[in-house]
Scaffold this active site. Structure first.
Site, PDB file in Angstrom:
ATOM      1  N   ASP A 176       0.813  -1.224   0.000  1.00 34.13           N
ATOM      2  CA  ASP A 176       0.000   0.000   0.000  1.00 34.13           C
ATOM      3  C   ASP A 176       0.842   1.269   0.000  1.00 34.13           C
ATOM      4  O   ASP A 176       0.771   2.081   0.907  1.00 34.13           O
ATOM      5  CB  ASP A 176      -0.953  -0.008   1.200  1.00 34.13           C
ATOM      6  CG  ASP A 176      -1.947  -1.147   1.142  1.00 34.13           C
ATOM      7  OD1 ASP A 176      -3.057  -0.923   0.659  1.00 34.13           O
ATOM      8  OD2 ASP A 176      -1.597  -2.274   1.566  1.00 34.13           O
ATOM      9  N   ASP A 209      -1.825  -2.045  -4.254  1.00 35.25           N
ATOM     10  CA  ASP A 209      -2.018  -0.592  -4.128  1.00 35.25           C
ATOM     11  C   ASP A 209      -0.694   0.156  -4.249  1.00 35.25           C
ATOM     12  O   ASP A 209      -0.379   1.040  -3.444  1.00 35.25           O
ATOM     13  CB  ASP A 209      -2.723  -0.235  -2.817  1.00 35.25           C
ATOM     14  CG  ASP A 209      -4.220  -0.461  -2.877  1.00 35.25           C
ATOM     15  OD1 ASP A 209      -4.714  -0.844  -3.953  1.00 35.25           O
ATOM     16  OD2 ASP A 209      -4.907  -0.267  -1.858  1.00 35.25           O
ATOM     17  N   ASN A 247      -6.871  -2.986  -4.719  1.00 32.04           N
ATOM     18  CA  ASN A 247      -8.164  -2.458  -5.130  1.00 32.04           C
ATOM     19  C   ASN A 247      -8.045  -1.082  -5.772  1.00 32.04           C
ATOM     20  O   ASN A 247      -8.891  -0.679  -6.569  1.00 32.04           O
ATOM     21  CB  ASN A 247      -9.127  -2.391  -3.941  1.00 32.04           C
ATOM     22  CG  ASN A 247      -8.555  -1.606  -2.789  1.00 32.04           C
ATOM     23  OD1 ASN A 247      -7.502  -1.954  -2.255  1.00 32.04           O
ATOM     24  ND2 ASN A 247      -9.217  -0.547  -2.386  1.00 32.04           N
ATOM     25  N   HIS A 248      -6.969  -0.346  -5.454  1.00 31.38           N
ATOM     26  CA  HIS A 248      -6.788   0.971  -6.067  1.00 31.38           C
ATOM     27  C   HIS A 248      -6.198   0.856  -7.469  1.00 31.38           C
ATOM     28  O   HIS A 248      -6.535   1.657  -8.341  1.00 31.38           O
ATOM     29  CB  HIS A 248      -5.891   1.851  -5.187  1.00 31.38           C
ATOM     30  CG  HIS A 248      -6.616   2.472  -4.034  1.00 31.38           C
ATOM     31  ND1 HIS A 248      -7.037   3.783  -4.031  1.00 31.38           N
ATOM     32  CD2 HIS A 248      -7.007   1.956  -2.850  1.00 31.38           C
ATOM     33  CE1 HIS A 248      -7.657   4.052  -2.894  1.00 31.38           C
ATOM     34  NE2 HIS A 248      -7.645   2.948  -2.155  1.00 31.38           N
ATOM     35  N   HIS A 265      -4.513  -9.211  -1.038  1.00 33.66           N
ATOM     36  CA  HIS A 265      -4.906  -7.817  -0.791  1.00 33.66           C
ATOM     37  C   HIS A 265      -6.415  -7.773  -0.581  1.00 33.66           C
ATOM     38  O   HIS A 265      -7.184  -7.602  -1.523  1.00 33.66           O
ATOM     39  CB  HIS A 265      -4.509  -6.946  -1.993  1.00 33.66           C
ATOM     40  CG  HIS A 265      -4.659  -5.478  -1.753  1.00 33.66           C
ATOM     41  ND1 HIS A 265      -3.605  -4.666  -1.379  1.00 33.66           N
ATOM     42  CD2 HIS A 265      -5.746  -4.674  -1.828  1.00 33.66           C
ATOM     43  CE1 HIS A 265      -4.030  -3.423  -1.249  1.00 33.66           C
ATOM     44  NE2 HIS A 265      -5.332  -3.395  -1.513  1.00 33.66           N
ATOM     45  N   HIS A 268      -3.636  -4.356   2.011  1.00 36.50           N
ATOM     46  CA  HIS A 268      -4.929  -3.650   2.045  1.00 36.50           C
ATOM     47  C   HIS A 268      -5.234  -3.037   3.407  1.00 36.50           C
ATOM     48  O   HIS A 268      -5.788  -1.934   3.471  1.00 36.50           O
ATOM     49  CB  HIS A 268      -6.062  -4.576   1.629  1.00 36.50           C
ATOM     50  CG  HIS A 268      -7.398  -3.893   1.524  1.00 36.50           C
ATOM     51  ND1 HIS A 268      -7.633  -2.833   0.682  1.00 36.50           N
ATOM     52  CD2 HIS A 268      -8.583  -4.115   2.163  1.00 36.50           C
ATOM     53  CE1 HIS A 268      -8.882  -2.446   0.797  1.00 36.50           C
ATOM     54  NE2 HIS A 268      -9.485  -3.196   1.688  1.00 36.50           N
ATOM     55  N   HIS A 276      -4.361  -0.914   6.449  1.00 37.62           N
ATOM     56  CA  HIS A 276      -3.372   0.153   6.591  1.00 37.62           C
ATOM     57  C   HIS A 276      -2.697   0.204   7.956  1.00 37.62           C
ATOM     58  O   HIS A 276      -1.654   0.825   8.109  1.00 37.62           O
ATOM     59  CB  HIS A 276      -4.016   1.505   6.280  1.00 37.62           C
ATOM     60  CG  HIS A 276      -4.147   1.775   4.815  1.00 37.62           C
ATOM     61  ND1 HIS A 276      -4.091   3.037   4.281  1.00 37.62           N
ATOM     62  CD2 HIS A 276      -4.314   0.930   3.759  1.00 37.62           C
ATOM     63  CE1 HIS A 276      -4.230   2.976   2.959  1.00 37.62           C
ATOM     64  NE2 HIS A 276      -4.376   1.698   2.633  1.00 37.62           N
TER      65      HIS A 276
END
Length: 542
Positions: free
Chosen positions: A16, A56, A127-128, A217, A248, A250
């Site tokens: 991330d 990410d 996912n981003h 993730h 994923h 944080h």
């Protein structure tokens, strides 16, 4: 530390990075890139064998040209150049790697004779930077096609997922690297329950000789959404996996020894705070994983370039004279309350800055400060009037104060109607699910996952064509499917057959891997929502 043992495999693990986050912010625009450089320098200094990224890498599914160029410059500097790879690939399947059919690079980049790779990087998508479009490309395929990294863990068949290992060897140590890029959590949860997620066996040598590492993730915990399967329990993952790297999430929990059966979970957390919440205020780390045989050692390394984040909560009623509270509608008393509130704000902000500023000042970084204000029992409270000199000392001057009503304590005639403000926040999937579950005229060709994913792309990733592309794709596929059906008979029978066909298809249709954030991609319907990403309308309390 410099690994010299020819039988010890050394891997730097990070997740991330969110490159490009707030890239247009004059204060915080460089933060994600500065930390990315630090991560690569840690890898170089510690002479690791390769870098493993847990998704990410980019903050947006369609990064700007500026973000792409800055990222490519970093990868070119630290990943390309002279230097023989210290690891050997024993087994790879092209299906593992997300290369474009137009790319001349097949398999791992450091085995390609056209480029020189000194630091291999393996990455799944998150996912981003999810898979998009008819060809299911990810933003990180820009780097993959250019030979900067190895994108693996792509899965487009969501009726059954088969995860193939990348078999890596250094000396006598053998690593089976399994990866799965982001899949809609509810769909993946169901596939695990149906036992349709399968870790493929290792083809080279006896399985007992291999250290098995799995990176994914996904949501790790139940966030209490309407979609009750919106997370992946740890016990779903095969017990044979020696170590699970969980992207994923944080929050950095790199030191915690959580086990699921025989598996150990490593949650590095993000390398940048993308929301002003408690979980993001913990110290950020990356980890160096050392593997020798079937034994491993984890070395957490703190990140020095991460901007400090301090969060404090205050309850206004503890600072206001009770005499004023009984006459809240009196304009003169309101002015006195507002003046007291501003004094409390200034004092709290000054205290928060003093706790972090000495560290940030030494590194020439302004801290992030979040003051959560419980405004229970008060009418509209303004944040206007805060000392301008204090605002100059923080990196988020427009996001410091977050006001929320805890509960109503005033008499009915003095009470603000906050019924609409105090609902729990709903994510996009919840809204779609709620709307469709009791709708008699349910959609036939579309399923909620497709609508959900398209809406997320449109709202949160500024993809203006997301809904149009979704409609065109579903319509085109429906036409092709109908051409293959025997639709003889009356008009009513044809409609009945077609609707029955699409209802059956929707039960097993493939949801797109569109973005669904770390419980951040939700539509804010409350005054106390904590999502800091997409622009939202300010409620009157802020």
């Amino acid at each position: 530390m410099e690994t010299t043992d020819e039988n010890t495999m050394s891997i730097l693990i990070a997740t991330d990075l969110h490159l490009g986050y707030k890239e247009n912010d004059c204060i915080r625009g460089d933060d994600s890139f500065n930390t990315c450089v630090e991560i690569f320098e840690i890898a170089d200094k510690n002479n690791v064998d390769f870098i493993l990224l847990g998704g990410d890498l980019f903050h947006k599914s369609q990064p700007t040209i500026s973000t792409l160029l800055r990222t490519m410059n970093i990868f070119a500097k630290y990943c390309l150049g002279d230097g023989a790879s210290k690891i050997e690939i024993l087994c790879e399947r092209n299906a593992n790697f997300g290369h474009s059919s137009l790319s001349t690079i097949k398999g791992v980049n450091f085995k390609n004779h056209n480029i020189k790779v000194k630091m291999p990087v393996f990455s799944i998508h998150g996912n981003h930077d999810c898979l998009r479009g008819k060809d299911y490309f990810s933003a990180i395929d820009h780097l993959s096609v250019a030979g900067y990294l190895n994108h693996f863990g792509r899965s487009t068949n969501l009726k059954e997922i088969k995860i193939d290992p990348i078999c890596i060897q250094k000396g006598t140590t053998k690593l089976a690297l399994y990866g799965l890029g982001y899949v809609a959590d509810t769909r993946l949860h169901e596939l695990f329950e149906e036992q349709k997620v399968k870790f493929q066996p290792i083809q080279q040598g006896a399985s007992g000789e291999w250290f098995k590492l799995f990176v994914l993730h996904q949501n790790r915990t139940d966030r209490g959404s309407i979609a009750t399967k919106d997370f992946i329990p740890e016990n779903f993952i095969d017990e044979d996996i020696n170590l699970i790297v969980w992207g994923h999430e944080h929050a950095c929990e790199i030191d915690r020894d959580w086990k699921s059966g025989k598996s150990r979970v490593l949650q590095p957390g993000s390398s940048i705070a993308t929301s002003l919440r408690e979980s993001e205020s913990k110290d950020k780390h990356v980890a160096i994983l050392e593997i020798k045989g079937d034994n491993f050692n984890l070395i957490p390394i703190p990140l020095e370039t991460v901007r400090p984040l301090h969060i404090e909560t205050i309850i206004l009623e503890n600072f206001i004279d009770p005499h004023f509270k009984t006459k809240i509608n009196n304009s003169q008393n309101n002015e006195k309350i507002q003046k007291t509130v501003i004094e409390v704000y200034n004092k709290t902000i000054k205290s928060a800055i003093s706790k972090t500023y000495h560290e940030a000042e030494n590194k020439r970084r302004k801290p992030l400060v979040r003051i959560k204000v419980d405004a229970t029992g008060f009418e509209s409270i303004s944040a206007k009037g805060i000392d301008a000199q204090l605002l100059k000392k923080v990196a988020n001057p427009n996001e410091i104060i977050h006001i929320f009503p805890r509960k109503n304590l005033l008499p009915a005639d003095n009470r603000i109607d906050t019924s609409n403000l105090c609902q729990e926040k709903l994510n996009v999937e919840d809204l779609v699910h709620t709307y469709l579950k009791d709708n008699k005229e349910k959609t036939k060709m579309f399923n909620p996952s497709q609508l959900n994913d398209a809406l997320i792309q449109f709202v949160y990733h500024d993809d203006k064509k997301a809904i149009e592309e979704c409609c065109n794709k579903v319509t085109s596929k429906a036409i092709n499917d109908l051409k293959e059906l025997d639709l003889g008979g009356s008009r009513e029978k044809i409609s009945s057959k077609a609707f029955a066909f699409f209802e059956d298809k929707n039960k097993t249709s493939l949801p797109h891997n569109r973005a669904q954030s770390n419980d951040n991609h939700s539509i804010a319907v409350t005054s106390h929502s904590t999502y800091e990403g997409p622009p939202r309308k300010k409620n009157r309390l802020e």
